[in-house]
Structure formats: C-alpha cells, structure tokens
Design a protein around this motif. Structure first.
Motif, short mmCIF file in Angstrom:
data_model
loop_
_atom_site.label_atom_id
_atom_site.label_comp_id
_atom_site.label_asym_id
_atom_site.label_seq_id
_atom_site.Cartn_x
_atom_site.Cartn_y
_atom_site.Cartn_z
N HIS A 425 0.88 -1.17 0.00
CA HIS A 425 0.00 0.00 0.00
C HIS A 425 0.92 1.22 0.00
N GLU A 428 -1.25 6.51 0.72
CA GLU A 428 -2.54 6.64 1.41
C GLU A 428 -2.77 8.12 1.69
N THR A 556 -4.58 4.78 -2.32
CA THR A 556 -5.92 5.12 -1.87
C THR A 556 -6.01 6.61 -1.55
N THR A 600 -9.75 3.95 -4.73
CA THR A 600 -8.69 2.95 -4.63
C THR A 600 -8.22 2.58 -6.03
#
Length: 676
Positions: A425, A428, A556, A600
């Motif tokens: 990930h 963010e 995201t 996303t």
C-alpha cells in the motif's frame, strides 16, 4: 568547388578525412525526380540508410552512409547539419563524403569543410562524463530538391570487450525510409549469432576468400506507429541482434576480474568496517549498514571515458576521492561486505530492457547499471549503492527490480531473475475539507499523506535535497495554481518511521474566496494532488502491445467534506476492473453535514494485456473526474439549505419522505381503521 576524389586530411587526433576502405560497397541508389510523398517527414525524404560492418580487420569497422532529399526549407536546415561522435580513447573515425547533389551534379565538401570539434557531455547534469567528441559541419547552400549524402567509418571498441562483436540494428523507424541496407563481413573462423525481432528481411549470403558476406535490404518500407505506453523492453520495430558472446557465463567471466581488487582500504573505511562488526551482529544488519555508508559517504560522479564506461577504478582511488559511479560504489560495497563475512558480488543490470534479457542473445553490452547482490539465508537481495540513503532495514527498504541481472562471481552460468516487485500500500492520502456558512467564509483544507516503500524513500530524498521548508514551498506553489489565495497554516513531516519505511506529511491550508460564482450559484471543487497523476492518457485505436502500468501497489484517497449548512447528496459508486488493474470510487453520506469520497487504484502487475486497453482508458477517465464539484445556491449572503451538489436526491431526502409517508399512513389508519 566540384570534387569527386576524397583526399586525406586530419580533423583532430582520432578523426580524419579519408576515402572508404576497399571492402566497402558504395553501390548507387535511385534519386527520383520528386520525393515519394509517403516517405516525407520534417521536410526530408530519406532515400538511403546504409550500414556495413567489417570484422575482418584488426579493429571492427562500421561504415555508415545516408542520403536525404530535401523537400522543404525546414528540411534544408536539418540536412545541412552533419555530425558524428566518437570516443578518442578507443575509437577513430574516417569521414568519407559530405556531398550535395543538385541536378545530377555532385559537390563534395569533405576536404574543404570547416569542422567543429565539440565535447558536448550530454549527461553532465546527471554527473556523468563520457569524454566523447562530436565532429560537426554546417553545409552552405542547401536547397529544396537537393540530395545531401554523407558517409563515414567508425573503427574500434573497448578493450574490456575483448574484441567480441555485439550490436542491434533496426530496420524500421517512426518515419519510412525508401531503401535500407545492412551488410556484415565476417571471417569464417568467427561465429556471430543472429536473432531477429519483428519483420526482418531475409538475407543473402556469399562466401569467398575466407569471408562470409551477409546482406539485408528493405525497399519502401513505411514507418511504423509506435504505441504509447508500451513496455520499454519490447522492440516495436523490426530489429536484428548480432552477438559473438557465446553465453552469459562468458560475459560474467569477462567482467568479474575487473571488480576484483585486493588492495588496502582507507583507514576510515577500515574503521567503519570495525564499527559495523561491533554494532551489527546479523548479516542483514551489516548489509544495510554498509549500504548506508556507501550511499552517504561516497558521492556519485561518473567518469565514463574510455574503459571507464565498463571498468571500475581501483579501491584506493575510490576511497581517496570519495566519489564514484555505480561500478565504483558497488565495488567498494562488495569489498567491505566480504571483510564482514557477507556473500556479496557486483551485478550488472539493464534498467530499461531488464525484463526481456532472457530473450536476448548473450552479450556483454546489454547492461547500463551496476548494483550489488547480497545472499542471506539462501535469498538474493538486490541493493543499489548509488541511491540516496536508504535508512530502513533489509526487508523494508526498496530493493532493485529490473527483471534479470548478471551476478559477477566465479562460477556464474546464467542470468538470475531479480524477483517480482512486492505489492504494498504505497500511498494513502487523506483529505479533510471544512466549509463555512457562506461563500465568503474561508475553506479549511488538510492533506495528510502516508507514503511507504519506494515512495517514502523518494520523499526522504526530496527532503534531503530541498529541505522541509523548500519542499513545502514547492507544494504550496502547486496548490496555489488551483487556489491562488491558499495560505498554509501548517506544513510538516509528522512521522518518519524508518523501521517500516513509512513517511507521513501534513499540510493545512486556509483558502479565501474558494467558492467561484457561476451564474446564480457558487461552485467549489476538491483538489486531487495524487490519484489523477498516477496514470496518463492512452490514445484511442487498435492496441497490439501491453500497456505499461509502472510500479505495483495500492494507492488510496479519502476525502471527508464537512459542511456548516446541510446539503442534499446522492451516494454513488463506480468501479472499473481488469486482470492486473482496478479502480473504485464511492461517495458516502456520513451525516446531514458530512460526506466522504473514497478511491482505490490497485495495480497488481507491471503490464496490462493489449486486449484490456479499453479498461485502462476507462480508469484514466475515472481518475480525470476524481474531484467532487459542489454547487450551492445563496440567499442573503448565506448558503441555501439543501442546495444540490453531486446529485439531486440524497439519503436524507429518502428518510424525510419515508417519515412523511409513515405519518400519513398512521393518521389514515387511525381515522379510517384497519379495514381501509
């Protein structure tokens, strides 16, 4: 000034005017009355592109001839410029002809032209110096209708290649060429392997006096349309590869000795080795400690002149000067690592073509970068000492992933795959927007962004170069392009977690006059600083090649909007998915005054199949409308309750009408009874 015979003339050491070698075939080519309109580009029609390679002499000789017909004044400006570059440390060049052909008459300029000798250093801003010289001539009196014909031969190659021939020669370009010729002369005792990519023409071959003469030719082959966003390691045009290297093992055995150095290290380097040995008991800890030392204490500077392009400098010179290129820094890393008991060796990589190297013929000229392979607990780790300081532990820092690598160690027989890029990930982003009761009230906007892995390292590098103040000044200018009156109230790096390779920044702004009048209403748009730029547009039309998606990972974005005056909003959700990429966006209603947008973007592989190009285009279209536009009416200087934004009928409208319906039903039941 009519000349047909070329005389000898020195231009500069290593370059001269001279006739072509006896082995060269200067066969005539057709000069039409008018250029074929299908082969004109930028005011020029290329009539001939002729390459001839001779491997029968002491040095490799590469003859090149080109003929351009000028069709417009813009083409005359380009055709009048002749340039050839060479490295005087291992190459020499003979200029044979710089001629203008007009109405059947040939005017030769090579013997009398004024030659400028330039050292251009095209990569100087990247701190890379190769020492190449460029011979340049500007021709006088070039007109529309003229044919400019030039030819030269380049001799020699680096000694570190041990005389082994290797080359890629294209047959197709973005612009069509009327005639393309390729010829290679090889003595029968030398074996040159060939591999073709795309639609390469069939060769002819003749053999005489111990020489194999192979020739390829194309005629009126149109230019090709290069597909945008294709993986850079895929050849889009017809190409042939020649290689005299018998195996990747031979390449490894050739270059490995260049990195061996038993010379002493500087005292301060030995002291650092002792410090690491005492402070880091584990192999992984030692591997990263050495990496940080080399990255932080040896600055990058590449002197790639002559053999310097392939051969690292002695360890003593690297330590004394405290600078070096990728080869030097990798060599120093390996020397330190071995003193600390680590299994380390240099490794050659191709930063662009790496994923396709296993499909190439073996060659020592495939690589453009050197890194380090460290083996710990049976696993290879690929570390780059030229990166800016990577402060995270092994397993968290971003390792190199270039497809295939060639480790330089005794006994290496083949390329080694570097493994897939880890899925993380990586970004963010969280935004909070607080809106006032009127369009005159300032908007409070906050961006909180967490970066992980390679993104965190890039941000640390930027902070290191610019400083926090300088970096956030650049960010402020970026935000002010959309909100000219935006004023920062807080900007800082709120967390830099080295252990997990995670970095978080916070930016808070107060924006006056953020609402823009549009007729009888006012409009405000959120500002996406991250998601929209993740992908770029792809042209419409047929797709034959995969789409390059870049880094693997999840990104995201969350935008929370808080309003002082309630507003009707209709929730929605949109999603687009392919085999290796997907995008999802959803608008949530959290309360009468609070709404949330979530997005996303998920990339699971480096490429997307060509058959899914439309999926990519649809995701880009979604990203381009990733911001929320709020539209509000105003009365008496204040926002009107329930002004529309993002939809005409929201969840609160539904609840309100359900309550009204229930109330009406209750009174009907009470007055008319259950028998109604």
């Amino acid at each position: 000034m009519d000349q047909t015979a070329v005389t000898y003339r020195e231009i500069t050491p290593g370059a001269r005017v001279a006739p072509p070698g006896a082995w060269v075939d200067v066969a005539p080519y057709a000069i039409p009355q008018t250029a074929n309109p299908h082969f004109i580009a930028n005011g020029v029609c290329v009539l001939l592109d002729d390459s001839q390679i001779d491997l029968c002499g002491e040095d490799r000789a590469w003859f090149y001839r080109r003929a351009d017909m000028v069709t417009a004044n813009a083409g005359a400006e380009r055709a009048a410029q002749f340039s050839v570059s060479f490295d005087p440390r291992f190459e020499r060049v003979d200029v044979h002809s710089i001629a203008v052909i007009r109405a059947g008459q040939r005017v030769e300029h090579s013997a009398t032209a004024f030659y400028e000798v330039l050292r251009r250093e095209r990569n100087m801003e990247r701190l890379l110096f190769d020492g190449r010289l460029t011979i340049h001539v500007t021709l006088p009196d070039v007109r529309v209708g003229d044919v400019v014909e030039t030819s030269y031969t380049l001799f020699g190659m680096r000694k570190s290649l041990s005389g082994r021939h290797s080359a890629f020669v294209p047959f197709e370009w973005g612009v069509g060429i009327v005639e393309t010729r390729l010829r290679q002369r090889t003595p029968t005792h030398r074996t040159i392997a060939e591999r073709t990519y795309g639609d390469v023409p069939q060769p002819t071959q003749a053999e005489a006096d111990g020489v194999i003469d192979r020739r390829w030719r194309t005629f009126e082959r149109p230019g090709i349309r290069f597909e945008a966003l294709a993986p850079p390691w895929i050849f889009q045009g017809a190409m042939i590869q020649f290689s005299e290297w018998r195996s990747w093992a031979e390449a490894a055995a050739t270059f490995t000795p260049l990195y061996e150095d038993s010379g002493p290290l500087a005292e301060e380097v030995e002291a650092e080795i002792a410090r690491i040995a005492a402070a880091e008991p584990t192999p992984s800890g030692r591997a990263t400690a050495i990496l940080r030392f080399v990255q932080g204490n040896v600055r990058y500077l590449a002197i790639a002149m002559g053999e310097g392009g392939y051969t690292p400098r002695p360890l003593a010179d690297i330590c004394a000067t405290r600078y070096g290129d990728c080869k030097d820094k990798s060599k120093l890393y390996v020397a330190m690592a071995r003193k600390l008991g680590l299994d380390a060796c240099p490794a050659l990589v191709a930063t662009r073509d790496g994923p396709a190297l296993d499909q190439w013929l073996p060659t020592g000229q495939a690589f453009d970068h050197c890194i380090v392979r460290v083996r710990i607990d049976g696993r290879s780790h690929w570390l780059d000492p030229t990166q800016e300081a990577q402060v995270s532990p092994l397993g968290q820092l971003a390792e190199c992933r270039y497809g295939w690598a060639l480790p330089l160690a005794p006994g290496v027989e083949a390329l080694e795959h570097m493994g897939e890029e880890p899925y993380i990930h990586s970004l963010e982003a969280s935004e909070q927007v607080v809106l006032g009761k009127s369009p005159d009230a300032p908007v409070k906007y906050e961006w909180r962004v967490t970066m992980r892995g390679w993104r965190a390292e890039q941000m640390r590098a930027r902070v290191g170069r610019e400083g926090e103040v300088g970096l956030f000044k650049l960010y402020t200018e970026d935000i002010q392009r959309s909100f000219p009156t935006a004023t920062p109230t807080q900007q800082l790096v709120v967390k830099d977690d080295h252990a997990f390779n995670e970095l978080t920044t916070l930016e808070q702004f107060e924006i006056a006059n953020a609402w823009i009048p549009r007729g009888a209403v006012f409009v405000f748009n959120t500002l996406d600083l991250f998601m929209r730029s993740m992908l770029v547009r792809l042209d419409a039309g047929e797709r034959k090649l995969p789409v390059d998606l870049g880094h693997v990972g999840k990104m995201t974005r969350r935008v929370e909007i808080e309003m002082a005056v309630p507003m009707r909003v209709t929730p929605w959700r949109r999603a687009v998915a392919g085999s290796n990429i997907s995008f999802e966006a959803e608008l949530h209603v959290l309360s009468r005054k609070k709404y949330e947008l979530t997005q996303t973007l998920d990339i699971r592989a480096w490429t997307l199949p060509a058959s899914e190009a439309q999926v990519y285009r649809e995701i880009v279209a979604e990203l381009e409308k990733s911001d929320i536009e709020l539209v509000r009416g105003v009365k008496g200087g204040k926002f009107v309750r329930n002004g529309q934004g993002g939809g005409a009928f929201g969840v609160w409208d539904a609840i309100r009408w359900l309550l009204i319906a229930a109330l009406i039903g209750y009174w009907l039941w009470r007055y008319f009874g259950p028998g109604l």
